[in-house]
Write a protein that holds these residues in place. Structure first.
Motif, PDB file in Angstrom:
ATOM      1  N   GLU A 179      60.220  23.953  -5.958  1.00  0.00           N
ATOM      2  CA  GLU A 179      60.108  25.398  -5.800  1.00  0.00           C
ATOM      3  C   GLU A 179      61.161  26.112  -6.643  1.00  0.00           C
ATOM      4  O   GLU A 179      60.895  27.160  -7.248  1.00  0.00           O
ATOM      5  N   GLU A 180      62.338  25.534  -6.701  1.00  0.00           N
ATOM      6  CA  GLU A 180      63.416  26.135  -7.505  1.00  0.00           C
ATOM      7  C   GLU A 180      63.046  26.170  -8.993  1.00  0.00           C
ATOM      8  O   GLU A 180      63.288  27.166  -9.681  1.00  0.00           O
ATOM      9  N   THR A 181      62.437  25.106  -9.473  1.00  0.00           N
ATOM     10  CA  THR A 181      62.016  25.063 -10.873  1.00  0.00           C
ATOM     11  C   THR A 181      60.942  26.101 -11.149  1.00  0.00           C
ATOM     12  O   THR A 181      60.978  26.805 -12.174  1.00  0.00           O
ATOM     13  N   ILE A 182      59.986  26.223 -10.246  1.00  0.00           N
ATOM     14  CA  ILE A 182      58.921  27.223 -10.417  1.00  0.00           C
ATOM     15  C   ILE A 182      59.502  28.626 -10.476  1.00  0.00           C
ATOM     16  O   ILE A 182      59.110  29.448 -11.318  1.00  0.00           O
ATOM     17  N   ILE A 183      60.452  28.925  -9.603  1.00  0.00           N
ATOM     18  CA  ILE A 183      61.080  30.246  -9.596  1.00  0.00           C
ATOM     19  C   ILE A 183      61.798  30.511 -10.918  1.00  0.00           C
ATOM     20  O   ILE A 183      61.673  31.600 -11.513  1.00  0.00           O
ATOM     21  N   THR A 184      62.536  29.522 -11.388  1.00  0.00           N
ATOM     22  CA  THR A 184      63.259  29.682 -12.651  1.00  0.00           C
ATOM     23  C   THR A 184      62.296  29.892 -13.811  1.00  0.00           C
ATOM     24  O   THR A 184      62.519  30.757 -14.677  1.00  0.00           O
ATOM     25  N   LYS A 185      61.228  29.130 -13.849  1.00  0.00           N
ATOM     26  CA  LYS A 185      60.244  29.263 -14.926  1.00  0.00           C
ATOM     27  C   LYS A 185      59.561  30.634 -14.865  1.00  0.00           C
ATOM     28  O   LYS A 185      59.287  31.238 -15.906  1.00  0.00           O
ATOM     29  N   TYR A 243      60.873  33.354 -13.866  1.00  0.00           N
ATOM     30  CA  TYR A 243      61.840  34.328 -14.381  1.00  0.00           C
ATOM     31  C   TYR A 243      61.833  34.347 -15.910  1.00  0.00           C
ATOM     32  O   TYR A 243      61.784  35.418 -16.535  1.00  0.00           O
ATOM     33  N   PHE A 244      61.873  33.190 -16.532  1.00  0.00           N
ATOM     34  CA  PHE A 244      61.934  33.141 -17.999  1.00  0.00           C
ATOM     35  C   PHE A 244      60.614  33.581 -18.639  1.00  0.00           C
ATOM     36  O   PHE A 244      60.613  34.176 -19.724  1.00  0.00           O
ATOM     37  N   ILE A 245      59.497  33.303 -17.978  1.00  0.00           N
ATOM     38  CA  ILE A 245      58.219  33.821 -18.473  1.00  0.00           C
ATOM     39  C   ILE A 245      58.184  35.343 -18.372  1.00  0.00           C
ATOM     40  O   ILE A 245      57.740  36.033 -19.299  1.00  0.00           O
ATOM     41  N   THR A 246      58.667  35.865 -17.251  1.00  0.00           N
ATOM     42  CA  THR A 246      58.740  37.317 -17.078  1.00  0.00           C
ATOM     43  C   THR A 246      59.600  37.958 -18.153  1.00  0.00           C
ATOM     44  O   THR A 246      59.243  38.991 -18.728  1.00  0.00           O
ATOM     45  N   ASP A 247      60.737  37.341 -18.435  1.00  0.00           N
ATOM     46  CA  ASP A 247      61.637  37.853 -19.459  1.00  0.00           C
ATOM     47  C   ASP A 247      60.948  37.891 -20.821  1.00  0.00           C
ATOM     48  O   ASP A 247      61.025  38.897 -21.552  1.00  0.00           O
ATOM     49  N   ALA A 248      60.249  36.813 -21.171  1.00  0.00           N
ATOM     50  CA  ALA A 248      59.547  36.771 -22.453  1.00  0.00           C
ATOM     51  C   ALA A 248      58.396  37.766 -22.486  1.00  0.00           C
ATOM     52  O   ALA A 248      58.143  38.421 -23.514  1.00  0.00           O
ATOM     53  N   LEU A 249      57.685  37.897 -21.356  1.00  0.00           N
ATOM     54  CA  LEU A 249      56.575  38.845 -21.289  1.00  0.00           C
ATOM     55  C   LEU A 249      57.064  40.276 -21.456  1.00  0.00           C
ATOM     56  O   LEU A 249      56.451  41.071 -22.187  1.00  0.00           O
ATOM     57  N   ASP A 250      58.171  40.623 -20.803  1.00  0.00           N
ATOM     58  CA  ASP A 250      58.730  41.969 -20.953  1.00  0.00           C
ATOM     59  C   ASP A 250      59.137  42.233 -22.407  1.00  0.00           C
ATOM     60  O   ASP A 250      58.911  43.326 -22.938  1.00  0.00           O
ATOM     61  N   ASP A 251      59.753  41.240 -23.037  1.00  0.00           N
ATOM     62  CA  ASP A 251      60.106  41.384 -24.459  1.00  0.00           C
ATOM     63  C   ASP A 251      58.859  41.596 -25.306  1.00  0.00           C
ATOM     64  O   ASP A 251      58.849  42.420 -26.233  1.00  0.00           O
ATOM     65  N   PHE A 252      57.813  40.845 -24.986  1.00  0.00           N
ATOM     66  CA  PHE A 252      56.552  40.931 -25.737  1.00  0.00           C
ATOM     67  C   PHE A 252      55.925  42.312 -25.590  1.00  0.00           C
ATOM     68  O   PHE A 252      55.511  42.937 -26.580  1.00  0.00           O
ATOM     69  N   ILE A 253      55.884  42.806 -24.366  1.00  0.00           N
ATOM     70  CA  ILE A 253      55.277  44.110 -24.106  1.00  0.00           C
ATOM     71  C   ILE A 253      56.065  45.228 -24.804  1.00  0.00           C
ATOM     72  O   ILE A 253      55.493  46.148 -25.404  1.00  0.00           O
ATOM     73  N   GLY A 254      57.387  45.150 -24.742  1.00  0.00           N
ATOM     74  CA  GLY A 254      58.209  46.237 -25.267  1.00  0.00           C
ATOM     75  C   GLY A 254      58.453  46.188 -26.754  1.00  0.00           C
ATOM     76  O   GLY A 254      58.870  47.189 -27.350  1.00  0.00           O
ATOM     77  N   ILE A 291      48.131  33.839 -14.549  1.00  0.00           N
ATOM     78  CA  ILE A 291      48.721  32.528 -14.304  1.00  0.00           C
ATOM     79  C   ILE A 291      49.876  32.620 -13.311  1.00  0.00           C
ATOM     80  O   ILE A 291      50.050  31.753 -12.446  1.00  0.00           O
ATOM     81  N   LEU A 292      50.665  33.685 -13.401  1.00  0.00           N
ATOM     82  CA  LEU A 292      51.807  33.850 -12.505  1.00  0.00           C
ATOM     83  C   LEU A 292      51.394  34.316 -11.109  1.00  0.00           C
ATOM     84  O   LEU A 292      52.103  34.036 -10.128  1.00  0.00           O
ATOM     85  N   GLN A 293      50.269  35.000 -11.002  1.00  0.00           N
ATOM     86  CA  GLN A 293      49.890  35.664  -9.750  1.00  0.00           C
ATOM     87  C   GLN A 293      49.873  34.750  -8.525  1.00  0.00           C
ATOM     88  O   GLN A 293      50.423  35.102  -7.470  1.00  0.00           O
ATOM     89  N   PRO A 294      49.308  33.529  -8.608  1.00  0.00           N
ATOM     90  CA  PRO A 294      49.303  32.666  -7.406  1.00  0.00           C
ATOM     91  C   PRO A 294      50.697  32.249  -6.939  1.00  0.00           C
ATOM     92  O   PRO A 294      50.847  31.775  -5.802  1.00  0.00           O
ATOM     93  N   PHE A 295      51.694  32.429  -7.782  1.00  0.00           N
ATOM     94  CA  PHE A 295      53.056  32.006  -7.442  1.00  0.00           C
ATOM     95  C   PHE A 295      53.984  33.188  -7.167  1.00  0.00           C
ATOM     96  O   PHE A 295      55.197  33.028  -7.099  1.00  0.00           O
ATOM     97  N   GLY A 296      53.371  34.373  -7.026  1.00  0.00           N
ATOM     98  CA  GLY A 296      54.156  35.555  -6.712  1.00  0.00           C
ATOM     99  C   GLY A 296      54.286  36.544  -7.849  1.00  0.00           C
ATOM    100  O   GLY A 296      54.971  37.557  -7.709  1.00  0.00           O
ATOM    101  N   GLY A 297      53.657  36.261  -8.965  1.00  0.00           N
ATOM    102  CA  GLY A 297      53.672  37.201 -10.083  1.00  0.00           C
ATOM    103  C   GLY A 297      54.984  37.183 -10.855  1.00  0.00           C
ATOM    104  O   GLY A 297      55.750  36.228 -10.815  1.00  0.00           O
ATOM    105  N   ARG A 298      55.216  38.270 -11.560  1.00  0.00           N
ATOM    106  CA  ARG A 298      56.443  38.392 -12.343  1.00  0.00           C
ATOM    107  C   ARG A 298      57.667  38.317 -11.434  1.00  0.00           C
ATOM    108  O   ARG A 298      57.607  38.686 -10.258  1.00  0.00           O
ATOM    109  N   LEU A 299      58.777  37.881 -12.026  1.00  0.00           N
ATOM    110  CA  LEU A 299      60.004  37.775 -11.237  1.00  0.00           C
ATOM    111  C   LEU A 299      61.199  38.242 -12.054  1.00  0.00           C
ATOM    112  O   LEU A 299      61.501  37.689 -13.107  1.00  0.00           O
ATOM    113  N   PHE A 300      61.868  39.280 -11.546  1.00  0.00           N
ATOM    114  CA  PHE A 300      63.150  39.718 -12.123  1.00  0.00           C
ATOM    115  C   PHE A 300      64.124  40.079 -11.016  1.00  0.00           C
ATOM    116  O   PHE A 300      65.163  39.449 -10.846  1.00  0.00           O
ATOM    117  N   ASP A 301      63.757  41.094 -10.245  1.00  0.00           N
ATOM    118  CA  ASP A 301      64.642  41.585  -9.187  1.00  0.00           C
ATOM    119  C   ASP A 301      64.905  40.488  -8.152  1.00  0.00           C
ATOM    120  O   ASP A 301      63.981  39.905  -7.591  1.00  0.00           O
TER     121      ASP A 301
END
Length: 239
Positions: free
Chosen positions: A129-135, A137-148, A222-232
């Motif tokens: 679960e810890e690995t999934i949470i970390t991954k 976060y990093f996908i969210t970070d890359a996605l935010d960079d991509f969008i912006g 892909i992220l949605q079943p695991f809680g979606g984006r993660l930052f906060d």
């Protein structure tokens, strides 16, 4: 090294072994030519097993009109590489051994193939679960960079990173093997052919048109079943 000078792959592999490894106890021909996926730039992947070696090594040759990659092991060193590949979830050597055409066998290949197939059938270790949470976060970070991002050059490389992170996340959360380079899409196809086509289409459309919407939707799905984006609230290493 034109095609007219090439022997067929199996004949070449047999001649190669007789020339360079005549005293080995086992040899396999693997790779794209065995799978029927060879191209004009494909090489031959040959695995050698020789009990007299003290350590494993890899070497490249050009001979018999072919580029040849040889992966040389003694009768135990391959197990360490199996373990490394298993931990990385990229079973390169296991796949080569499993699919390999037997070129020489002094009674050792069957057990080695069984070891490889056992690992392949088992699949990689389940992510914590810890690995999934970390991954996430990093996908969210890359996605935010991509969008912006509005710099075309930077967008391309962010998209590349996102494709690698997301394909890894999807496969590992489904306890499937991953890969690098061309094995990214091959691994996705092994998992789900229809999804792999959708994945490629989303990124291909972005590269062609700069439209990010398909990629964004793909990642969020892909992220949605695991809680979606993660930052906060994400934290790592805090004591």
């Amino acid at each position: 090294m034109g095609d007219l000078n090439k022997l067929n792959p199996i004949d070449t592999a047999h001649q190669f072994i007789k020339k360079y490894f005549p005293n080995c106890q086992g040899a396999l021909l693997a790779g794209s030519v065995v799978r029927g996926e060879g191209t004009k730039t494909s090489d031959l992947d040959i695995i050698i097993f020789d009990r007299n070696l003290t350590s494993a090594y890899r070497e490249s040759f050009i001979d018999f009109g072919w580029a040849i990659e040889v992966f040389v092991h003694n009768l135990t060193s391959y197990k360490r590489f199996f373990e490394i590949d298993f931990k990385r979830a990229t079973p390169s050597l296991q796949r080569m051994v499993s699919e390999g055409i037997i070129l020489k066998d002094d009674g050792i290949i069957d057990s080695i193939k069984k070891d490889a197939n056992k690992i392949l059938d088992k699949g990689p270790e389940e992510w914590s679960e810890e690995t999934i949470i970390t991954k996430r976060y990093f996908i969210t970070d890359a996605l935010d960079d991509f969008i912006g991002c509005s710099n075309r050059a930077e967008e391309i490389f962010i998209a590349n990173t996102l494709a690698e992170l997301v394909s890894e996340f999807l496969l590992r959360t489904n306890c499937k093997w991953i890969g690098t380079s061309k094995w990214v899409v091959r691994s996705l196809r092994h998992y789900d052919e229809e999804f792999a086509n959708h994945f490629v289409e989303a990124f291909d459309n972005f590269y062609k048109t700069s439209d990010k919407n398909q990629v964004i939707q793909l990642v969020e799905n892909i992220l949605q079943p695991f809680g979606g984006r993660l930052f906060d609230g994400f934290s790592s290493g805090k004591k």
